[in-house]
Design an enzyme around this catalytic site. Sequence first.
Site, PDB file in Angstrom:
ATOM      1  CG  ASP A 248      11.391  46.558   0.339  1.00 51.83           C
ATOM      2  OD1 ASP A 248      10.637  46.348  -0.626  1.00 51.83           O
ATOM      3  OD2 ASP A 248      12.590  46.214   0.349  1.00 51.83           O
ATOM      4  CG  ASP A 261      15.416  48.487  -0.481  1.00 49.31           C
ATOM      5  OD1 ASP A 261      14.286  48.014  -0.668  1.00 49.31           O
ATOM      6  OD2 ASP A 261      16.308  48.484  -1.358  1.00 49.31           O
ATOM      7  CE  LYS A 263      17.636  46.311  -2.259  1.00 49.94           C
ATOM      8  NZ  LYS A 263      16.763  46.181  -3.451  1.00 49.94           N
TER       9      LYS A 263
END
Length: 342
Positions: A248, A261, A263
Amino acid sequence: MLLVRMKFLQLLSRKPGKLEMLFQIPFCRKQFPYMCLATSACLCSKKKKMNSYEQVDQEKYKNLVYSVTSYKTSAQTPETIFEEDNLLYGPPDKQRPPVKAETKTPKSCVPLINPNKRIPLLNSDSILPMKIALQKTKMPSVTRILQQTISPQQAFYLERWKQKMILELGKDGFAEYTKNLFLQGELFHAALESIFLSEEMATKEQREDVAISGYLSSVQHVLKDISEVKALESAVQHETLQYLGLVDCVAKYRGQLCVIDWKTSEKPKPSLKNTFDNPLQVAAYIGAINHDTNYDFQVSCGLIVVAYKNGSPAHPHFMDPDLCSQYWNKWLLRLEEYMDKN
């Protein structure tokens, strides 16, 4: 009451002859025509109820009374107590202390940090973030490896959740629900990418998009701590272990270069353990970057940011080098498991 009487007899027994004298005087013989050790006989009242102790078989408990009056201290010892317990309840079950589960070590000795790679100094004047397109190859992706090696317990809970959602929404409704979740994730990542590239807030259309507006509000306090973005939505490949993935973001978080990352979640995940296999995913990306020749830098830290749809503050879960190394070993075990199956 019986204990008091027995104590009384013990006190008498400590002075030789006292007990015998008590029962030898004429008065006692007249009142107690039979030798009786019960001390509850009434001397004055004529219509007093019979005491239950007077009805006890004296002969039957003669040895017990004798043992009580013959010793100044208890004749029981730890050994005799254990013998009685063994006789009544059987020998104790000598269970071994529980043995801790043996910690598995991966067969592969590939380190997380590549010793042959130089880590250059980063500065604010660096070029635009790297963005390498993901190529279709025979290499398995990190996501696929994790999906095919989940534990039976995780698979059970995942399937139970799926069946529960299908029961509530129906098969078509559940398919639409999962489709919307993926779409929201893609839109959220695209909005973050535009923020990092332009160093400005997301576009007006993105801010007003109901599907992601809550997620963007959720991460505002985290974005303030992110700087020097090195990669965005960029493919990574571990050339030695032969796996790939799409990272990412690679940027500094509070001064530490991290694989980040993003989420999304509808439920709070305040601790790292609530993110399930996400730490393994981050560790896998870190290892891949460090062994990918396309990247001239190395990463030793990770960051998982859980953003919430309702706009509540996101939970950033920072992974220091030691924690990343632990999850790297777990990732290697999962990778080996996948390779053994395929």
